[in-house]
Write a protein that holds these residues in place. Structure first.
Motif, PDB file in Angstrom:
ATOM      1  N   SER A 194      41.567  23.537  31.397  1.00  0.00           N
ATOM      2  CA  SER A 194      42.401  22.886  32.402  1.00  0.00           C
ATOM      3  C   SER A 194      43.610  23.782  32.674  1.00  0.00           C
ATOM      4  O   SER A 194      43.755  24.853  32.067  1.00  0.00           O
ATOM      5  CB  SER A 194      42.843  21.501  31.923  1.00  0.00           C
ATOM      6  OG  SER A 194      43.458  20.779  32.966  1.00  0.00           O
ATOM      7  N   THR A 197      49.678  25.234  31.302  1.00  0.00           N
ATOM      8  CA  THR A 197      50.975  24.673  31.676  1.00  0.00           C
ATOM      9  C   THR A 197      52.174  25.368  31.046  1.00  0.00           C
ATOM     10  O   THR A 197      53.306  25.192  31.507  1.00  0.00           O
ATOM     11  CB  THR A 197      51.023  23.191  31.296  1.00  0.00           C
ATOM     12  OG1 THR A 197      50.672  23.062  29.905  1.00  0.00           O
ATOM     13  CG2 THR A 197      50.041  22.379  32.127  1.00  0.00           C
ATOM     14  N   SER A 212      47.926  24.030  27.320  1.00  0.00           N
ATOM     15  CA  SER A 212      47.203  23.613  28.510  1.00  0.00           C
ATOM     16  C   SER A 212      47.126  22.102  28.631  1.00  0.00           C
ATOM     17  O   SER A 212      47.348  21.361  27.668  1.00  0.00           O
ATOM     18  CB  SER A 212      45.787  24.204  28.469  1.00  0.00           C
ATOM     19  OG  SER A 212      44.933  23.628  29.426  1.00  0.00           O
ATOM     20  N   ASP A 213      46.768  21.658  29.826  1.00  0.00           N
ATOM     21  CA  ASP A 213      46.484  20.247  30.055  1.00  0.00           C
ATOM     22  C   ASP A 213      45.252  19.786  29.285  1.00  0.00           C
ATOM     23  O   ASP A 213      44.972  18.590  29.218  1.00  0.00           O
ATOM     24  CB  ASP A 213      46.267  19.996  31.556  1.00  0.00           C
ATOM     25  CG  ASP A 213      47.503  19.422  32.231  1.00  0.00           C
ATOM     26  OD1 ASP A 213      48.369  18.873  31.514  1.00  0.00           O
ATOM     27  OD2 ASP A 213      47.613  19.514  33.463  1.00  0.00           O
ATOM     28  N   ASP A 239      47.136  14.654  24.255  1.00  0.00           N
ATOM     29  CA  ASP A 239      47.232  14.783  25.706  1.00  0.00           C
ATOM     30  C   ASP A 239      47.755  16.177  26.026  1.00  0.00           C
ATOM     31  O   ASP A 239      48.116  16.943  25.124  1.00  0.00           O
ATOM     32  CB  ASP A 239      48.154  13.701  26.276  1.00  0.00           C
ATOM     33  CG  ASP A 239      47.847  13.381  27.733  1.00  0.00           C
ATOM     34  OD1 ASP A 239      47.144  14.179  28.380  1.00  0.00           O
ATOM     35  OD2 ASP A 239      48.324  12.345  28.227  1.00  0.00           O
ATOM     36  N   GLY A 240      47.794  16.519  27.305  1.00  0.00           N
ATOM     37  CA  GLY A 240      48.147  17.868  27.719  1.00  0.00           C
ATOM     38  C   GLY A 240      49.487  18.347  27.224  1.00  0.00           C
ATOM     39  O   GLY A 240      50.454  17.580  27.133  1.00  0.00           O
ATOM     40  N   THR A 242      52.996  20.331  27.597  1.00  0.00           N
ATOM     41  CA  THR A 242      53.929  20.516  28.703  1.00  0.00           C
ATOM     42  C   THR A 242      54.885  21.687  28.481  1.00  0.00           C
ATOM     43  O   THR A 242      55.421  22.232  29.453  1.00  0.00           O
ATOM     44  CB  THR A 242      54.769  19.253  28.922  1.00  0.00           C
ATOM     45  OG1 THR A 242      55.431  18.915  27.692  1.00  0.00           O
ATOM     46  CG2 THR A 242      53.877  18.084  29.343  1.00  0.00           C
ATOM     47  N   SER A 257      54.244  17.606  24.345  1.00  0.00           N
ATOM     48  CA  SER A 257      53.066  17.104  25.046  1.00  0.00           C
ATOM     49  C   SER A 257      53.356  15.834  25.821  1.00  0.00           C
ATOM     50  O   SER A 257      54.354  15.146  25.611  1.00  0.00           O
ATOM     51  CB  SER A 257      51.953  16.826  24.026  1.00  0.00           C
ATOM     52  OG  SER A 257      50.906  16.059  24.556  1.00  0.00           O
ATOM     53  N   LYS A 258      52.436  15.492  26.731  1.00  0.00           N
ATOM     54  CA  LYS A 258      52.491  14.225  27.459  1.00  0.00           C
ATOM     55  C   LYS A 258      52.291  13.034  26.526  1.00  0.00           C
ATOM     56  O   LYS A 258      52.537  11.897  26.929  1.00  0.00           O
ATOM     57  CB  LYS A 258      51.408  14.205  28.541  1.00  0.00           C
ATOM     58  CG  LYS A 258      51.586  15.242  29.636  1.00  0.00           C
ATOM     59  CD  LYS A 258      50.409  15.186  30.603  1.00  0.00           C
ATOM     60  CE  LYS A 258      50.507  16.257  31.668  1.00  0.00           C
ATOM     61  NZ  LYS A 258      49.311  16.242  32.563  1.00  0.00           N
TER      62      LYS A 258
END
Length: 264
Positions: A194, A197, A212-213, A239-240, A242, A257-258
């Motif tokens: 993905s 980021t 990465s995401d 989760d991805g 950031t 991260s998210k």
């Protein structure tokens, strides 16, 4: 000073001490009319704040952008030199407090998402969601070259700590690396599933770390573009990623991260 509620502090022997309203020595009321007002706009596109005792007269507001500003960077060799980029598809190179005006970093057709100075301050890279990175000379204000990948947007870019190499993370799931002196692609780092980021060189310049995401952290060999380690799964982010940062000894990566967590 006014304190509301109870604030924990630490005593000399390590126990918690609670401060409450009874501990207030003197309360000072601030009248908003006593606070400094902002002056009208300067003619050179920037505003200076009111020159009072409580405000540093070097405080400066640059107003060249016409939409949200997404990225800023300060030169590592010139404390007054700043670059910025935004949703208005524009980048700027400007000098704090200068009446000379700003250099618009032209050539982009989409959001300018990332700007960064080389470690020697001689070059400025300006990356965009249009899939291009333009490299400018900070001395001559001339365009040195344009770096391209697959055409997908770039989320971020970083310079090598001791040279004119650039890495950038793309929406195409890859990390790209160029020699900015010759405008040539050196490597493509493929492995994420993905958008890439976040990322950076380690401070010693020997490795590349990317997030990465896809919720993974990868550590790469910049010479071979091979992935040395992949951090993922149980015990890591769900989760991805950031953001990430690397300690000065190049031994530890901190990632956000998210999923609301930070991992080391």
């Amino acid at each position: 000073m006014s304190i509301s509620g109870e604030l924990p502090a630490e005593g000399s022997d390590g126990e918690e001490v609670f401060i409450n309203e009874e501990d207030i020595i003197h309360e000072i009321t601030i009248d908003e009319e006593d606070l400094p007002d902002r002056d009208d706009d300067d003619e050179d596109g920037g505003d200076r704040m009111d020159d009072s005792e409580d405000v540093d007269d070097s405080t400066y507001i640059f107003q060249g952008h016409k939409d949200e500003v997404f990225t800023v960077a300060c030169s590592p060799t010139d404390a007054s030199l700043v670059a910025s980029g935004g949703k208005d598809d524009r980048g700027f190179l400007w000098r704090i407090g200068s009446a000379e005006g700003a250099l618009e970093l032209t050539g982009h057709s989409d959001t300018v998402s990332t700007v960064a100075f080389s470690s020697d301050g001689k070059l400025l890279a300006c990356g965009s969601f249009d899939g291009q990175i333009n490299v400018w000379s900070t001395a001559t204000h001339s365009l040195q070259g344009t770096l391209e990948g697959s055409g997908s947007g770039f989320e971020w870019l970083k310079w090598h700590p001791r040279g004119h190499l650039i890495i950038a993370g793309s929406e195409d799931c890859n990390v790209w690396m160029w020699n900015a002196d010759h405008n040539t692609i050196l490597n493509t780092f493929a492995g994420h599933s993905s958008t890439v980021t976040c990322g950076d060189f380690t401070p010693d310049g020997k490795l590349v770390c990317t997030g990465s995401d896809d919720a993974t952290l990868r550590i790469w060999d910049p010479r071979s573009a091979q992935s040395r380690h992949v951090v993922r799964g149980h015990g890591y982010h769900t989760d991805g990623l950031t953001c990430l940062s690397i300690t000065l000894d190049s031994q530890t990566v901190v990632s956000g991260s998210k999923d609301n967590s930070v991992h080391l």
